[in-house]
Enzyme design. Sequence first.
Site, PDB file in Angstrom:
ATOM      1  N   GLU A  39     -13.163 -12.415 -22.450  1.00 57.61           N
ATOM      2  CA  GLU A  39     -11.867 -12.363 -23.127  1.00 57.61           C
ATOM      3  C   GLU A  39     -11.776 -11.135 -24.031  1.00 57.61           C
ATOM      4  O   GLU A  39     -12.764 -10.685 -24.586  1.00 57.61           O
ATOM      5  CB  GLU A  39     -11.662 -13.634 -23.959  1.00 57.61           C
ATOM      6  CG  GLU A  39     -11.522 -14.892 -23.136  1.00 57.61           C
ATOM      7  CD  GLU A  39     -11.336 -16.134 -23.998  1.00 57.61           C
ATOM      8  OE1 GLU A  39     -11.362 -16.006 -25.247  1.00 57.61           O
ATOM      9  OE2 GLU A  39     -11.192 -17.232 -23.430  1.00 57.61           O
ATOM     10  N   LYS A 197       7.642   3.786   8.100  1.00 61.03           N
ATOM     11  CA  LYS A 197       6.340   3.188   8.387  1.00 61.03           C
ATOM     12  C   LYS A 197       6.442   1.699   8.659  1.00 61.03           C
ATOM     13  O   LYS A 197       7.303   1.002   8.126  1.00 61.03           O
ATOM     14  CB  LYS A 197       5.358   3.455   7.253  1.00 61.03           C
ATOM     15  CG  LYS A 197       5.703   2.861   5.902  1.00 61.03           C
ATOM     16  CD  LYS A 197       4.696   3.340   4.860  1.00 61.03           C
ATOM     17  CE  LYS A 197       5.062   2.837   3.461  1.00 61.03           C
ATOM     18  NZ  LYS A 197       4.156   3.368   2.434  1.00 61.03           N
ATOM     19  N   ARG A 199       4.102  -1.653   8.408  1.00 57.36           N
ATOM     20  CA  ARG A 199       2.850  -2.173   7.844  1.00 57.36           C
ATOM     21  C   ARG A 199       2.282  -3.271   8.725  1.00 57.36           C
ATOM     22  O   ARG A 199       2.982  -3.875   9.537  1.00 57.36           O
ATOM     23  CB  ARG A 199       3.081  -2.713   6.430  1.00 57.36           C
ATOM     24  CG  ARG A 199       3.371  -1.599   5.428  1.00 57.36           C
ATOM     25  CD  ARG A 199       3.119  -2.083   4.010  1.00 57.36           C
ATOM     26  NE  ARG A 199       3.369  -1.021   3.041  1.00 57.36           N
ATOM     27  CZ  ARG A 199       2.464  -0.140   2.664  1.00 57.36           C
ATOM     28  NH1 ARG A 199       1.245  -0.199   3.175  1.00 57.36           N
ATOM     29  NH2 ARG A 199       2.754   0.793   1.773  1.00 57.36           N
ATOM     30  N   ASP A 227       6.344  12.040  -2.951  1.00 55.34           N
ATOM     31  CA  ASP A 227       6.369  10.582  -3.099  1.00 55.34           C
ATOM     32  C   ASP A 227       6.179  10.231  -4.571  1.00 55.34           C
ATOM     33  O   ASP A 227       5.774  11.066  -5.376  1.00 55.34           O
ATOM     34  CB  ASP A 227       5.260   9.947  -2.261  1.00 55.34           C
ATOM     35  CG  ASP A 227       5.573   8.501  -1.874  1.00 55.34           C
ATOM     36  OD1 ASP A 227       6.618   7.982  -2.324  1.00 55.34           O
ATOM     37  OD2 ASP A 227       4.784   7.906  -1.133  1.00 55.34           O
TER      38      ASP A 227
END
Length: 308
Positions: A39, A197, A199, A227
């Site tokens: 933590e 594209k 995927r 990009d």
Amino acid sequence: MEKILFAGSSNFDKMAEKIAKASHIHFGNILIQKFACGEKYIQLLNDVKGKIVYIYQTANENPDEIIMETLLMANAAKENGAKKIILISPLLLYSRQDKKTTKDKREPISAKLLARLYETAGIGKIITCHLHSELILKFYKIPILNLKVYHLFAKELKKIIKKQRDWQVVSPDEGARKDGQKFAQILGGLETAFFKKERESPDKKINMVSSLNFYGNIKGKNVILFDDMVDTGGTIIKAKEKLILMGAKKIILAAVHPVLSGNAKEKLEKANFFKIFFSNSVPINDCSNKLMKNLEIIDLTSEIKKHL
């Protein structure tokens, strides 16, 4: 109104100090520790009562830790009387998870959840850069300043572009097409083209692209592949390979966020781009010497400074 800026552990390239110095904002001290169980513990070591508190955090290899750290920092400032809390996050984490993508839709909209968490922690405004999707703006009830830095990249690229007719801006996917068109206009009205594209199916590995289809005519042209980010580098490398096969000459890679997961740096080394332009939205000062030879970093300090 007095201002103070604190940085989280994603600031290992000292970007936050540069912003604070350029903006004449006091750079605060903070204690960040981790308990044996994992933590996080946060303590602000400066008084924040009645002050505007800036928190600088961006992406690193442990995004979930960074998010928890940011929430604790913001809440510490809120609980101790900060007038306003502003998150400076050049790359806003979970920004690609802005919608449900599977047919059964048994998944969260993670970017939306993060918006609720940030707001609950006490953050009153976010300054970020080139969001992957502007859908995210609708998830927040607080103001988000989404900085666009086309002009910073264009300033450097114009030193290389001698004849506009010899160059073309190519977007590696449809999502980047709008940005590519805007960038081409800033560069003087260059021609544009794009890839589409496909995927892999949702049950297969994420970050995998099965095919790229090109729309445009690139033969004999020099190319700027533009990009918003490079993560694993898979799409960018495939796009470059296809462009070469279709007759492209020099190929420059320009991307705002260099996430560079896994062996992305090694892929970029082998790809032999004519030039690579990244911003320092994400620290990349550990790039290898070979990559550094053709890499130029676009500094976002001056642009962020304008809005503090």
